[in-house]
Scaffold this motif. Structure first.
Motif, PDB file in Angstrom:
ATOM      1  N   TYR A 163     -41.794 -33.883  27.537  1.00 36.39           N
ATOM      2  CA  TYR A 163     -41.062 -32.565  27.500  1.00 36.39           C
ATOM      3  C   TYR A 163     -39.833 -32.817  28.353  1.00 36.39           C
ATOM      4  CZ  TYR A 163     -42.703 -31.788  32.227  1.00 36.39           C
ATOM      5  OH  TYR A 163     -42.947 -31.648  33.700  1.00 36.39           O
ATOM      6  N   THR A 164     -39.824 -33.547  29.295  1.00 38.51           N
ATOM      7  CA  THR A 164     -38.648 -33.729  30.063  1.00 38.51           C
ATOM      8  C   THR A 164     -37.422 -34.501  29.336  1.00 38.51           C
ATOM      9  OG1 THR A 164     -39.811 -33.571  32.171  1.00 38.51           O
ATOM     10  CG2 THR A 164     -37.702 -34.554  32.116  1.00 38.51           C
ATOM     11  N   LYS A 165     -38.057 -35.488  28.481  1.00 40.98           N
ATOM     12  CA  LYS A 165     -37.160 -36.156  27.748  1.00 40.98           C
ATOM     13  C   LYS A 165     -36.321 -35.487  26.403  1.00 40.98           C
ATOM     14  CE  LYS A 165     -40.177 -39.669  27.207  1.00 40.98           C
ATOM     15  NZ  LYS A 165     -40.776 -40.822  26.631  1.00 40.98           N
ATOM     16  N   MET A 166     -37.240 -34.701  26.094  1.00 35.93           N
ATOM     17  CA  MET A 166     -36.820 -33.572  24.921  1.00 35.93           C
ATOM     18  C   MET A 166     -36.008 -32.709  25.413  1.00 35.93           C
ATOM     19  SD  MET A 166     -40.194 -33.006  22.282  1.00 35.93           S
ATOM     20  CE  MET A 166     -40.664 -34.607  21.474  1.00 35.93           C
ATOM     21  N   MET A 167     -36.150 -32.264  26.530  1.00 38.01           N
ATOM     22  CA  MET A 167     -35.128 -31.126  27.127  1.00 38.01           C
ATOM     23  C   MET A 167     -33.924 -31.685  27.499  1.00 38.01           C
ATOM     24  SD  MET A 167     -37.750 -29.095  29.845  1.00 38.01           S
ATOM     25  CE  MET A 167     -36.509 -28.423  30.802  1.00 38.01           C
ATOM     26  N   TRP A 168     -34.023 -32.754  28.148  1.00 41.01           N
ATOM     27  CA  TRP A 168     -32.768 -33.368  28.400  1.00 41.01           C
ATOM     28  C   TRP A 168     -31.731 -33.752  27.214  1.00 41.01           C
ATOM     29  CZ3 TRP A 168     -30.369 -34.406  32.873  1.00 41.01           C
ATOM     30  CH2 TRP A 168     -29.220 -35.313  32.852  1.00 41.01           C
ATOM     31  N   ALA A 169     -32.416 -34.223  25.963  1.00 44.55           N
ATOM     32  CA  ALA A 169     -31.716 -34.417  24.950  1.00 44.55           C
ATOM     33  C   ALA A 169     -31.366 -33.134  24.197  1.00 44.55           C
ATOM     34  CB  ALA A 169     -32.803 -35.305  23.787  1.00 44.55           C
ATOM     35  N   PHE A 170     -32.245 -32.076  24.251  1.00 39.24           N
ATOM     36  CA  PHE A 170     -31.659 -30.859  23.990  1.00 39.24           C
ATOM     37  C   PHE A 170     -30.397 -30.408  24.732  1.00 39.24           C
ATOM     38  CE2 PHE A 170     -31.562 -26.409  24.459  1.00 39.24           C
ATOM     39  CZ  PHE A 170     -31.431 -25.744  23.223  1.00 39.24           C
ATOM     40  N   GLY A 171     -30.412 -30.709  25.954  1.00 47.54           N
ATOM     41  CA  GLY A 171     -29.184 -30.191  26.702  1.00 47.54           C
ATOM     42  C   GLY A 171     -27.940 -31.115  26.382  1.00 47.54           C
ATOM     43  N   VAL A 172     -28.226 -32.337  26.116  1.00 51.74           N
ATOM     44  CA  VAL A 172     -26.873 -33.337  25.670  1.00 51.74           C
ATOM     45  C   VAL A 172     -26.416 -32.776  24.541  1.00 51.74           C
ATOM     46  CG1 VAL A 172     -26.420 -35.445  24.938  1.00 51.74           C
ATOM     47  CG2 VAL A 172     -27.779 -35.219  26.971  1.00 51.74           C
ATOM     48  N   TYR A 173     -27.195 -32.360  23.218  1.00 49.47           N
ATOM     49  CA  TYR A 173     -26.804 -32.108  21.962  1.00 49.47           C
ATOM     50  C   TYR A 173     -26.383 -30.731  22.152  1.00 49.47           C
ATOM     51  CZ  TYR A 173     -29.656 -35.733  20.501  1.00 49.47           C
ATOM     52  OH  TYR A 173     -30.585 -36.961  20.310  1.00 49.47           O
ATOM     53  N   LEU A 174     -26.579 -29.915  22.872  1.00 50.71           N
ATOM     54  CA  LEU A 174     -26.194 -28.224  22.889  1.00 50.71           C
ATOM     55  C   LEU A 174     -24.779 -28.272  23.642  1.00 50.71           C
ATOM     56  CD1 LEU A 174     -26.449 -25.408  22.436  1.00 50.71           C
ATOM     57  CD2 LEU A 174     -27.766 -25.162  24.513  1.00 50.71           C
ATOM     58  N   GLU A 175     -24.759 -29.280  24.597  1.00 52.16           N
ATOM     59  CA  GLU A 175     -23.349 -29.404  25.434  1.00 52.16           C
ATOM     60  C   GLU A 175     -22.255 -29.739  24.541  1.00 52.16           C
ATOM     61  OE1 GLU A 175     -21.905 -31.024  29.854  1.00 52.16           O
ATOM     62  OE2 GLU A 175     -23.179 -32.030  28.682  1.00 52.16           O
ATOM     63  N   ALA A 176     -22.624 -30.443  23.434  1.00 51.84           N
ATOM     64  CA  ALA A 176     -21.456 -31.093  22.596  1.00 51.84           C
ATOM     65  C   ALA A 176     -21.003 -29.989  21.828  1.00 51.84           C
ATOM     66  CB  ALA A 176     -22.107 -32.121  21.608  1.00 51.84           C
ATOM     67  N   ILE A 177     -21.630 -28.907  21.424  1.00 55.44           N
ATOM     68  CA  ILE A 177     -21.037 -27.975  20.660  1.00 55.44           C
ATOM     69  C   ILE A 177     -21.117 -26.413  21.300  1.00 55.44           C
ATOM     70  CG2 ILE A 177     -21.615 -29.051  18.379  1.00 55.44           C
ATOM     71  CD1 ILE A 177     -24.416 -27.331  18.496  1.00 55.44           C
ATOM     72  N   VAL A 178     -21.202 -26.398  22.481  1.00 53.71           N
ATOM     73  CA  VAL A 178     -21.119 -24.918  23.359  1.00 53.71           C
ATOM     74  C   VAL A 178     -20.121 -24.444  23.390  1.00 53.71           C
ATOM     75  CG1 VAL A 178     -20.785 -25.953  25.561  1.00 53.71           C
ATOM     76  CG2 VAL A 178     -22.258 -24.036  25.258  1.00 53.71           C
ATOM     77  N   VAL A 179     -19.062 -25.015  23.118  1.00 58.20           N
ATOM     78  CA  VAL A 179     -17.742 -24.407  23.153  1.00 58.20           C
ATOM     79  C   VAL A 179     -17.186 -23.752  21.861  1.00 58.20           C
ATOM     80  CG1 VAL A 179     -16.292 -26.384  22.672  1.00 58.20           C
ATOM     81  CG2 VAL A 179     -15.328 -24.533  24.201  1.00 58.20           C
ATOM     82  N   LEU A 180     -18.130 -24.016  20.748  1.00 60.57           N
ATOM     83  CA  LEU A 180     -17.703 -23.589  19.229  1.00 60.57           C
ATOM     84  C   LEU A 180     -17.313 -21.942  19.224  1.00 60.57           C
ATOM     85  CD1 LEU A 180     -19.587 -25.788  16.866  1.00 60.57           C
ATOM     86  CD2 LEU A 180     -17.290 -25.725  17.270  1.00 60.57           C
TER      87      LEU A 180
END
Length: 273
Positions: A163-180
């Motif tokens: 769950y930690t690995k998936m949460m970290w990956a989720f944060g990385v992906y979301l950060e990429a498009i958070v400014v849209l």
């Protein structure tokens, strides 16, 4: 008012650049990006400093927002959705730090989360009457679901709990498009006031430092980073793609911001799409 004449050299440069085809503009942007990476590699020995620089630049942007909210008493032009998604990214990253371990990045993330939470509070409760909700209509669910799916499919290959690995990956992906949502909102208004423009420019510069860290790490370590990938052997390439995507998402605005500053314009004008 709010405008002074730029130098002839600046005006000529931007005029010539505007006349180029999209392919030429992309080529020039890639050339500038690679040249910047080469320069950073020559002068910076410890690549961890890129993370510190990214957080520092982000803090400058947050300070600009705080100044705007406290002195001008308005949140006009700011995307509440981008602020809320940013807070989610920071919260996820801080939660992961309890498993990964604490360091300077943990402190910086907490400081960023506190300041972002304050901005959200001001926008939702104190200055909501000035919030342009009708312009901030990018559906958050359209950003969250793809990031969640990607996090389940591609995550780092470590000894941490799943769950930690998936949460970290989720944060990385979301950060990429958070400014849209913020970018879409600015494209609808077209004219951006200085504090909001500085904040978004700071986000763009911050993302550049983040992308520089990962790209130079992979380049320097070659096999160590490139082949110790992750679930499905795609983690590091996906991180590189995410960092590069968010850098180029913001590069267009950074171009208009730089152009406006060089021409002496206090307000930044972006084209409608």
């Amino acid at each position: 008012m709010g405008k002074k004449r730029g130098s002839p050299v600046d005006m000529l440069f931007f005029t010539l650049l505007r006349r180029q085809s999209m392919k030429v503009k992309v080529f020039l942007a890639m050339t500038a990006f690679i040249s910047s990476l080469v320069a950073l590699r020559s002068f910076v020995q410890n690549y961890n400093n890129f993370f510190v620089a990214a957080e520092f630049v982000h803090a400058v942007g947050i300070i600009a927002l705080i100044w705007k909210l406290t002195t001008r008493k308005t949140c006009s032009g700011l995307s509440l959705q981008t602020q809320e998604l940013t807070a989610l990214v920071l919260a996820v990253r801080i939660c992961c730090r309890f498993e990964i371990g604490h360091n300077i990045h943990t402190f910086l993330d907490i400081a960023s989360l506190v300041s972002t939470a304050w901005v959200i509070y001001m926008m939702r409760f104190k200055l909501y009457v000035t919030y342009n909700q009708h312009l901030d209509r990018t559906p958050k669910i359209c950003l969250l679901i793809p990031c969640g799916i990607m996090a389940v499919l591609v995550y780092p290959n470590t000894s941490l709990p799943l769950y930690t690995k998936m949460m970290w990956a989720f944060g990385v992906y979301l950060e990429a498009i958070v400014v849209l949502p913020q970018l879409h909102m600015m494209q609808r208004t077209q004219l951006i006031e200085p504090c909001t423009a500085l904040y978004v420019f700071a986000l763009g510069l911050s993302r550049f430092f983040g992308a520089a860290y990962w790209i130079l790490r992979v380049y320097e370590s070659t096999e160590a980073y490139l082949f110790l990938l992750g679930h499905g052997y795609l983690w590091v390439p996906m991180v590189l793609v995410a960092e590069t995507v968010q850098t180029f998402i913001l590069s267009d605005f950074c171009y208009y911001y730089t152009k406006s500053m060089l021409n002496g314009n206090l307000l930044v004008r972006v084209p409608r799409v």
